[in-house]
Design a protein around this motif. Structure first.
Motif, PDB file in Angstrom:
ATOM      1  N   GLY A  85       0.837  -1.188   0.000  1.00 30.56           N
ATOM      2  CA  GLY A  85       0.000   0.000   0.000  1.00 30.56           C
ATOM      3  C   GLY A  85       0.870   1.235   0.000  1.00 30.56           C
ATOM      4  O   GLY A  85       1.971   1.235   0.567  1.00 30.56           O
ATOM      5  N   ILE A  91      -2.325   0.402  -4.571  1.00 26.52           N
ATOM      6  CA  ILE A  91      -1.785  -0.847  -4.048  1.00 26.52           C
ATOM      7  C   ILE A  91      -1.048  -1.551  -5.176  1.00 26.52           C
ATOM      8  O   ILE A  91      -1.607  -1.790  -6.249  1.00 26.52           O
ATOM      9  N   VAL A 113      -2.818   4.180   2.290  1.00 26.74           N
ATOM     10  CA  VAL A 113      -3.289   2.830   2.616  1.00 26.74           C
ATOM     11  C   VAL A 113      -2.587   2.401   3.899  1.00 26.74           C
ATOM     12  O   VAL A 113      -1.358   2.326   3.954  1.00 26.74           O
ATOM     13  N   ILE A 116      -3.507  -3.932   4.905  1.00 23.32           N
ATOM     14  CA  ILE A 116      -3.947  -4.820   3.830  1.00 23.32           C
ATOM     15  C   ILE A 116      -4.201  -6.199   4.423  1.00 23.32           C
ATOM     16  O   ILE A 116      -3.413  -6.682   5.241  1.00 23.32           O
ATOM     17  N   THR A 127      -8.526  -3.554   1.973  1.00 20.66           N
ATOM     18  CA  THR A 127      -7.623  -2.464   2.329  1.00 20.66           C
ATOM     19  C   THR A 127      -8.389  -1.398   3.110  1.00 20.66           C
ATOM     20  O   THR A 127      -9.592  -1.223   2.932  1.00 20.66           O
TER      21      THR A 127
END
Length: 399
Positions: A85, A91, A113, A116, A127
């Motif tokens: 991320g 991603i 992000v 994950i 995510t």
């Protein structure tokens, strides 16, 4: 707010270690030899600071069937994917098998992000982000299956329980119905943002489901019973010397839960506990390890070398640790019986001794630091690394 970024991860069996450097370079080492196997630098238009990474499914792990009816899932398992991320919300899926970028999951998140989670059964990747949303991606197509706003604040961690439920963490913990996108139950337990959720494997359904949580600036890890009707809240707590950075667990068919914790200041803790009821007092580690260099002369004291991460391997009575720096990390296995008088200890207290390049260092050698751990106030150091190389310590501070 400074959030601990999980940018280092062992493969499922601990054969490899992946790390993303501040300049965006992915490095993968073979842990048995310490050899750097691969380096991957994304092309300029994909380059973004990595905020979290995790290994995907593999045919070698037990929860991915060797003969799967889902052919795409079998193909994914062969690729040995690593999901990364980024700060920009994308991603990247990198294939360790092919040593190349497999796909890019884009146009989903508008913020960093933060976590994950792979869910092999549904061929999905979940995510969460600072944009307050959770996304379920289809791994094969790279398209979004579902997306919803999960909080008024950033969502820092997620943990998928099954096809219908998941946990998310922000200022509190939420148990979600994935299909309805509705909150089933909320958990508190921390006064700061919760950055880590970890599901404990279920061994006995009669004892219920459990999970762990850790928060920013909080040295306590909480264990919860995942029961929609449970009103007891936290059933046990584990106390480390500082904020947990890297956590790994193992629960076999028989025996207690084993948990390794590497703190942000580079200490290693091993916890053992049987989840069979509520505990009133927090639990201390079975033992704690610190690593120190060997002093150049009798007048100088050794300095601490940070432990970076740890991995508990299935079927082995040991824990794999890596320490030093990401320029050239060192890997070593620590036995569960480390504090029981084996491996050159006397009465449970380690003595200073050298075997090859390995050295055990007592608290007195390190200057008697009050934070040197548990196990009768003794700290343990390993690896003869000359104090003339300050990059080992400096690189940890920079990380």
């Amino acid at each position: 707010m400074s959030l601990y970024r999980n940018i280092i991860a062992f493969s499922h069996q601990g054969e490899y270690l992946a790390y993303s450097s501040p300049d965006g370079c992915l490095k993968i080492w073979e842990t048995s030899t310490g050899t750097l196997k691969q380096e991957f630098i994304p092309s300029s238009h994909l380059t973004a600071t990595c905020t979290t990474l995790t290994w995907g499914p593999s045919r070698t792990i037990s929860n991915l069937p060797k003969k799967s009816k889902n052919e795409s899932l079998a193909v994914i398992g062969d690729l040995q994917l690593i999901a990364m991320g980024t700060l920009t919300g994308d991603i990247l899926l990198y294939s360790f098998t092919n040593a190349e970028l497999y796909s890019l999951l884009a146009n989903g998140h508008t913020g960093a992000v933060n976590d994950i989670y792979w869910h092999y059964v549904t061929n999905s990747l979940f995510t969460c982000s600072s944009d307050q949303h959770i996304i379920q991606w289809d791994i094969s197509s790279g398209k979004i299956k579902s997306k919803w706003k999960a909080d008024k604040f950033a969502v820092y961690s997620i943990c998928v329980i099954d096809e219908n439920r998941l946990l998310s963490a922000s200022n509190s913990i939420q148990l979600w119905d994935i299909k309805q996108k509705s909150v089933i139950k909320s958990f508190g337990g921390h006064s700061t943002e919760i950055h880590r959720l970890l599901l404990i494997p279920t061994r006995d359904k009669s004892l219920g489901e459990h999970f762990l949580s850790a928060a920013i600036g909080d040295r306590v890890i909480n264990a919860w019973q995942l029961n929609e009707n449970n009103t007891k809240g936290i059933i046990s707590s584990f106390v480390s010397t500082s904020e947990p950075g890297n956590i790994d667990i193992l629960l076999r068919k028989k025996g207690p839960l084993r948990m390794s914790v590497v703190t942000k200041d580079g200490h290693f803790h091993l916890f053992e506990h049987t989840l069979n009821g509520s505990m009133k007092k927090p639990l201390s580690p079975k033992f704690t390890i610190q690593i120190a260099s060997k002093a150049n002369n009798s007048s100088s004291k050794p300095y601490l070398i940070p432990i970076l991460a740890a991995n508990i391997s299935e079927g082995l009575d040991s824990c794999l640790i890596t320490y030093g720096s990401f320029i050239k990390p060192v890997f070593e296995r620590i036995s569960w019986t480390y504090s029981s008088g084996e491996e050159g200890t006397s009465g449970g207290r380690p003595n200073r001794r050298v075997t090859g390049q390995t050295e055990f260092t007592t608290e007195e050698d390190l200057g008697g630091s009050e934070s040197s751990g548990f196990m009768d106030g003794t700290s343990i150091g390993k690896q003869n690394i000359g104090s003339s190389d300050p990059s080992l310590v400096d690189s940890w501070k920079r990380g």
